[in-house]
Design an enzyme around this catalytic site. Structure first.
Site, PDB file in Angstrom:
ATOM      1  N   ASP A 135      78.662 104.336  67.135  1.00 19.27           N
ATOM      2  CA  ASP A 135      77.450 103.624  66.711  1.00 19.27           C
ATOM      3  C   ASP A 135      76.245 104.223  67.416  1.00 19.27           C
ATOM      4  O   ASP A 135      76.378 104.836  68.476  1.00 19.27           O
ATOM      5  CB  ASP A 135      77.541 102.139  67.112  1.00 19.27           C
ATOM      6  CG  ASP A 135      78.419 101.330  66.166  1.00 19.27           C
ATOM      7  OD1 ASP A 135      78.832 101.850  65.120  1.00 19.27           O
ATOM      8  OD2 ASP A 135      78.681 100.157  66.496  1.00 19.27           O
ATOM      9  N   ARG A 185      77.081 108.551  59.327  1.00 20.16           N
ATOM     10  CA  ARG A 185      76.607 107.273  58.769  1.00 20.16           C
ATOM     11  C   ARG A 185      75.089 107.243  58.883  1.00 20.16           C
ATOM     12  O   ARG A 185      74.547 107.426  59.965  1.00 20.16           O
ATOM     13  CB  ARG A 185      77.198 106.104  59.562  1.00 20.16           C
ATOM     14  CG  ARG A 185      76.661 104.749  59.129  1.00 20.16           C
ATOM     15  CD  ARG A 185      76.961 103.648  60.139  1.00 20.16           C
ATOM     16  NE  ARG A 185      78.384 103.473  60.364  1.00 20.16           N
ATOM     17  CZ  ARG A 185      78.872 102.870  61.455  1.00 20.16           C
ATOM     18  NH1 ARG A 185      78.071 102.420  62.400  1.00 20.16           N
ATOM     19  NH2 ARG A 185      80.168 102.744  61.616  1.00 20.16           N
TER      20      ARG A 185
HETATM   21  P1  FDA Z   1      67.268  95.879  54.348  1.00 16.98           P
HETATM   22  O1  FDA Z   1      67.150  95.314  55.708  1.00 16.98           O
HETATM   23  O2  FDA Z   1      66.023  96.298  53.637  1.00 16.98           O
HETATM   24  O3  FDA Z   1      68.069  94.838  53.462  1.00 16.98           O
HETATM   25  C1  FDA Z   1      68.287  95.022  52.078  1.00 16.98           C
HETATM   26  C2  FDA Z   1      68.961  93.773  51.525  1.00 16.98           C
HETATM   27  O4  FDA Z   1      70.243  93.604  52.137  1.00 16.98           O
HETATM   28  C3  FDA Z   1      68.239  92.473  51.860  1.00 16.98           C
HETATM   29  O5  FDA Z   1      67.224  92.203  50.932  1.00 16.98           O
HETATM   30  C4  FDA Z   1      69.377  91.487  51.800  1.00 16.98           C
HETATM   31  O6  FDA Z   1      69.714  91.174  50.467  1.00 16.98           O
HETATM   32  C5  FDA Z   1      70.512  92.253  52.414  1.00 16.98           C
HETATM   33  N1  FDA Z   1      70.590  92.079  53.878  1.00 16.98           N
HETATM   34  C6  FDA Z   1      70.221  92.966  54.816  1.00 16.98           C
HETATM   35  N2  FDA Z   1      70.464  92.496  56.052  1.00 16.98           N
HETATM   36  C7  FDA Z   1      70.962  91.266  55.885  1.00 16.98           C
HETATM   37  C8  FDA Z   1      71.406  90.265  56.785  1.00 16.98           C
HETATM   38  N3  FDA Z   1      71.396  90.450  58.098  1.00 16.98           N
HETATM   39  N4  FDA Z   1      71.874  89.098  56.283  1.00 16.98           N
HETATM   40  C9  FDA Z   1      71.923  88.912  54.952  1.00 16.98           C
HETATM   41  N5  FDA Z   1      71.514  89.820  54.033  1.00 16.98           N
HETATM   42  C10 FDA Z   1      71.041  90.971  54.486  1.00 16.98           C
HETATM   43  N6  FDA Z   1      71.980 100.060  62.924  1.00 16.98           N
HETATM   44  C11 FDA Z   1      71.820 100.773  64.065  1.00 16.98           C
HETATM   45  O7  FDA Z   1      70.724 100.828  64.617  1.00 16.98           O
HETATM   46  N7  FDA Z   1      72.904 101.438  64.603  1.00 16.98           N
HETATM   47  C12 FDA Z   1      74.126 101.431  64.013  1.00 16.98           C
HETATM   48  O8  FDA Z   1      75.065 102.046  64.539  1.00 16.98           O
HETATM   49  C13 FDA Z   1      74.287 100.691  62.814  1.00 16.98           C
HETATM   50  N8  FDA Z   1      75.487 100.642  62.173  1.00 16.98           N
HETATM   51  C14 FDA Z   1      75.565 100.056  60.926  1.00 16.98           C
HETATM   52  C15 FDA Z   1      76.740 100.130  60.196  1.00 16.98           C
HETATM   53  C16 FDA Z   1      76.800  99.646  58.910  1.00 16.98           C
HETATM   54  C17 FDA Z   1      78.054  99.767  58.128  1.00 16.98           C
HETATM   55  C18 FDA Z   1      75.641  99.034  58.328  1.00 16.98           C
HETATM   56  C19 FDA Z   1      75.647  98.523  56.922  1.00 16.98           C
HETATM   57  C20 FDA Z   1      74.490  98.911  59.056  1.00 16.98           C
HETATM   58  C21 FDA Z   1      74.438  99.405  60.364  1.00 16.98           C
HETATM   59  N9  FDA Z   1      73.286  99.281  61.128  1.00 16.98           N
HETATM   60  C22 FDA Z   1      73.167  99.994  62.294  1.00 16.98           C
HETATM   61  C23 FDA Z   1      72.209  98.328  60.716  1.00 16.98           C
HETATM   62  C24 FDA Z   1      71.123  98.985  59.899  1.00 16.98           C
HETATM   63  O9  FDA Z   1      70.384  99.858  60.695  1.00 16.98           O
HETATM   64  C25 FDA Z   1      70.162  97.939  59.302  1.00 16.98           C
HETATM   65  O10 FDA Z   1      69.547  97.220  60.332  1.00 16.98           O
HETATM   66  C26 FDA Z   1      70.819  96.959  58.354  1.00 16.98           C
HETATM   67  O11 FDA Z   1      71.807  97.550  57.592  1.00 16.98           O
HETATM   68  C27 FDA Z   1      69.782  96.353  57.387  1.00 16.98           C
HETATM   69  O12 FDA Z   1      69.207  97.371  56.620  1.00 16.98           O
HETATM   70  P2  FDA Z   1      69.506  97.595  55.048  1.00 16.98           P
HETATM   71  O13 FDA Z   1      69.596  99.053  54.807  1.00 16.98           O
HETATM   72  O14 FDA Z   1      70.685  96.809  54.640  1.00 16.98           O
HETATM   73  O15 FDA Z   1      68.180  97.174  54.297  1.00 16.98           O
END
Ligand code: FDA
Length: 309
Positions: A135, A185
């Site tokens: 991570d 990732r």
């Molecule tokens: P965004 O935040 O724009 O969300 C898009 C949509 O997704 C929202 O409108 C909602 O529908 C849904 N959604 C998002 N977050 C939600 C929540 N908490 N609860 C409910 N619905 C939600 N970060 C990091 O800094 N280091 C890491 O190692 C990782 N590892 C990691 C692994 C995996 C498999 C994932 C999916 C994510 C990470 N992250 C991470 C977290 C990542 O950086 C980020 O903060 C979150 O994924 C939210 O960003 P989105 O791309 O989903 O878009």
């Protein structure tokens, strides 16, 4: 503003104590963290794998300041890897490791301790027939994490990296890591980063995510698209088509409890989907980052607090 406050609270020991001792936390925690024990974690893996999804398991914990605590985290990983292997799940399940949970944050020689501990986990993962992904945490750890990644990849080439699109440096890191066999990732980034190192607006972060994704999809590695954002998912599919990738050459990743219907839709259309499943007792920092991503979660959380009074 709210996001920044929540992320600041994620490092407050006082608030941590308050939140983790309140029974009302349980509802919202359970949405994101399906269990505390190895047995519960393996049960969830079985269920997800049964529905066609793959898994990366994260034993919760971060910012460890005692070596004994880091050792206990390593032991937890060895235990879960052995349990996954016994249940024949290592084709579909790997582990994700936060280096700060295995010693990186120790004041004296933390990087060395983390590298040694991560190596132990990689060895156990290889023996079990699976891989490890490192991570990525806040920007002060990026160089150290990438150094450890490079070292590990010499012996464990399947070790996955995580890059955060919000950091200005990430496009260059994507170019460097988009090489044959390199599992990367790409996520937007979950920490509160200052303006000199990171994009600050959603729009800038989204645009950076797409630029990084394009580099990874056009490269020779194995992109792991970690986002719940419908636009990012759609753009990833489009880029995969344009670059002639089939579904065995990249994957989508989402967090446990977030958009499960979308996870299943992607599986049904033939995509590879991996769910990040955190388990264990140290869920506080993880939960605060999830709340920061979605203010409506906070309203739900606050309401449940008030109603219990
Ligand atoms: P965004 O935040 O724009 O969300 C898009 C949509 O997704 C929202 O409108 C909602 O529908 C849904 N959604 C998002 N977050 C939600 C929540 N908490 N609860 C409910 N619905 C939600 N970060 C990091 O800094 N280091 C890491 O190692 C990782 N590892 C990691 C692994 C995996 C498999 C994932 C999916 C994510 C990470 N992250 C991470 C977290 C990542 O950086 C980020 O903060 C979150 O994924 C939210 O960003 P989105 O791309 O989903 O878009």
């Amino acid at each position: 503003m709210l996001r920044q406050s929540l992320l600041a609270l994620s490092r407050s020991e006082r608030v941590k104590h308050l939140v983790t001792t309140m029974p009302v936390s349980a509802g919202i925690v359970a949405r994101y963290v399906p269990g505390e024990s190895t047995r519960e974690a393996v049960g969830v893996v079985e269920e997800l794998v049964g529905s066609g999804r793959q898994v990366t398991l994260d034993h919760l914990g971060e910012d460890t300041l005692e070596e004994a605590h880091a050792d206990a985290t390593v032991a937890a990983y060895l235990e879960v890897l052995s349990a996954l292997s016994e249940r024949g799940l290592t084709q579909d399940a790997e582990v994700s490791v936060k280096l700060s949970a295995v010693g990186q944050a120790l004041p004296d020689g933390g990087e060395k301790v983390a590298a040694r501990n991560a190596r132990l986990i990689c060895e156990a993962a290889r023996a079990a027939g699976t891989t490890v992904t490192l991570d990525m945490e806040d920007h002060t750890t990026t160089d150290s994490t990438l150094r450890i990644l490079r070292e590990l990849r010499e012996d464990f080439p399947g070790t996955g990296a995580v890059l955060q699109a919000y950091l200005y440096r990430t496009e260059a890191d994507c170019r460097e890591l988009a090489t044959e066999g390199s599992r990367v990732r790409l996520c937007k980034g979950a920490y509160d980063e200052p303006e000199p190192v990171a994009h600050q607006t959603r729009r800038e972060v989204d645009l950076a995510f797409v630029r990084c994704l394009r580099i990874l999809m056009e490269g020779d590695g194995y992109p792991m698209v970690a986002s719940h954002d419908p636009r990012m998912v759609e753009i990833a599919g489009e880029l995969a088509r344009r670059t002639g990738r089939d579904s065995s050459t990249y994957e989508y990743q989402m967090l446990y409890g977030i958009r499960p219907d979308e996870q299943l839709r992607l599986v049904a259309e033939g995509s590879t989907v991996r769910v990040y499943v955190p388990y264990g007792q140290e869920w506080y920092g993880y939960l605060m980052r999830r709340l920061a991503e979605r203010p409506s979660n906070l309203t739900f959380f606050a309401r449940s607090l008030v109603s219990k009074k």
